[in-house]
Design an enzyme around this catalytic site. Structure first.
Site, PDB file in Angstrom:
ATOM      1  N   SER A   4       0.804  -1.296   0.121  1.00  0.00           N
ATOM      2  CA  SER A   4      -0.016  -0.027  -0.120  1.00  0.00           C
ATOM      3  C   SER A   4       0.937   1.183   0.000  1.00  0.00           C
ATOM      4  O   SER A   4       2.076   1.201   0.492  1.00  0.00           O
ATOM      5  CB  SER A   4      -0.846  -0.033   1.141  1.00  0.00           C
ATOM      6  OG  SER A   4      -1.326   1.163   1.463  1.00  0.00           O
ATOM      7  N   TYR A  12      -2.037  -0.548  10.298  1.00  0.00           N
ATOM      8  CA  TYR A  12      -2.144  -1.120   8.964  1.00  0.00           C
ATOM      9  C   TYR A  12      -0.920  -0.696   8.179  1.00  0.00           C
ATOM     10  O   TYR A  12      -0.437  -1.621   7.454  1.00  0.00           O
ATOM     11  CB  TYR A  12      -3.262  -0.395   8.391  1.00  0.00           C
ATOM     12  CG  TYR A  12      -3.472  -0.597   6.806  1.00  0.00           C
ATOM     13  CD1 TYR A  12      -3.998  -1.740   6.440  1.00  0.00           C
ATOM     14  CD2 TYR A  12      -3.369   0.232   5.910  1.00  0.00           C
ATOM     15  CE1 TYR A  12      -4.266  -2.348   5.317  1.00  0.00           C
ATOM     16  CE2 TYR A  12      -3.637  -0.249   4.422  1.00  0.00           C
ATOM     17  CZ  TYR A  12      -4.087  -1.597   4.323  1.00  0.00           C
ATOM     18  OH  TYR A  12      -4.246  -1.688   2.810  1.00  0.00           O
ATOM     19  N   LYS A  45       1.857  -3.816   6.491  1.00  0.00           N
ATOM     20  CA  LYS A  45       2.380  -3.643   5.041  1.00  0.00           C
ATOM     21  C   LYS A  45       3.935  -3.781   4.910  1.00  0.00           C
ATOM     22  O   LYS A  45       4.712  -4.313   4.286  1.00  0.00           O
ATOM     23  CB  LYS A  45       1.666  -2.619   4.425  1.00  0.00           C
ATOM     24  CG  LYS A  45       0.271  -2.710   4.130  1.00  0.00           C
ATOM     25  CD  LYS A  45      -0.180  -3.798   3.226  1.00  0.00           C
ATOM     26  CE  LYS A  45      -1.450  -3.849   3.040  1.00  0.00           C
ATOM     27  NZ  LYS A  45      -1.864  -5.170   2.387  1.00  0.00           N
TER      28      LYS A  45
END
Ligand code: UDP
Length: 244
Positions: free
Chosen positions: A14, A38, A42
């Protein structure tokens, strides 16, 4: 995977791995930092992939850094339908447009951007899918592949208010707004440098925000409750829903 002799991997990373970038556009060489849990997942998985290739060069890995995927398949039959309360901007805009929510909360209008709202690089899901095909092609055809990283974005920055205006235009629906403070962990501006993917994957996004909103509204108006029904969807029902 190794036990089954499958050592080719595509990882959905991302743009959030760029954190709050100092220099824009973000190139694949830009510095990385996690601003939220989050983003940290990643980054960790990207690191694991890099280590795996380092330890065993038979592993061929594509790390694809998605910018902000939106829209739906142009058929209107496949679209995004998050469970519970969506986190992302466009599923929320869509739910307001079909009357499932009364208003959109805009997180921050004091950023140093054209209208004070956050800027992102929105990419049509069909372009994103085609980016994967291009990456797979390279993964299978280029013997020099190691652990490679590519941005999948359009290279264009769009603010929250611009995105809302584009969706209002595409849908003919008014999106009421409520302005709130910044969301913790959000960057001010994020958009991609697309030149590496263009050059090495021979891929470039074709669609702009007009097509993204058009296709998303096509999906939303045909499927206001996504894959659910009003009875099963755990959502707020307003009168407006009945006027679609
Ligand atoms: N955003 C907003 N209201 C929402 C959800 C998102 O104003 O209810 C803003 C958010 O602050 C950011 C942009 O919309 O500037 C895109 O947010 P999203 O969560 O979709 O993607 P991300 O922040 O992960 O790039």
């Amino acid at each position: 995977m190794a036990a089954h002799r499958c050592k080719k991997l595509v990882f959905s990373s991302s743009a959030t791995v760029y954190g709050w970038p100092k220099d824009l556009p973000c190139t694949e060489e830009s510095s990385l930092s996690a601003m939220n849990p989050y983003g940290r997942t990643k980054l960790m998985i990207e690191d694991i992939c890099r280590d795996m290739h380092h330890a065993d060069s038979e592993w061929k890995i594509m790390l694809l850094r998605y910018f902000n995927p939106v829209g739906a398949h142009p058929s209107g039959d496949i679209g995004e339908d998050p469970r519970g309360i969506p986190n992302n901007l466009m599923p929320l805009v869509q739910q307001v447009a079909v009357g499932r929510r009364p208003a959109l909360t805009v997180f921050g209008n004091d950023y140093l951007t054209k209208d004070g709202t956050g800027v992102r690089d929105y990419i049509h899901v069909v372009d994103l899918a085609e980016g994967h095909i291009a990456a797979l092609k390279k993964l299978f055809e280029d013997p020099k592949i190691g652990c490679e990283v590519y941005n999948l974005g359009t290279g264009k920055g769009t603010s929250v208010l611009e995105m809302v205006a584009a969706f209002e235009k595409a849908s003919g629906k008014k999106i009421p707004l409520v302005f709130a403070g910044r969301r913790p962990g959000d960057a001010e501006v994020l958009f991609a440098s697309t030149s590496k993917a263009e050059k090495e994957l021979n891929w470039k996004a074709k669609y702009g925000i007009e097509e993204m909103c058009r296709d998303q509204w096509n999906w939303a108006s045909k499927n206001p409750w996504g894959y659910e029904s009003p009875d099963t969807a755990n959502v707020l029902l307003t009168d407006e829903y009945y006027y679609i």
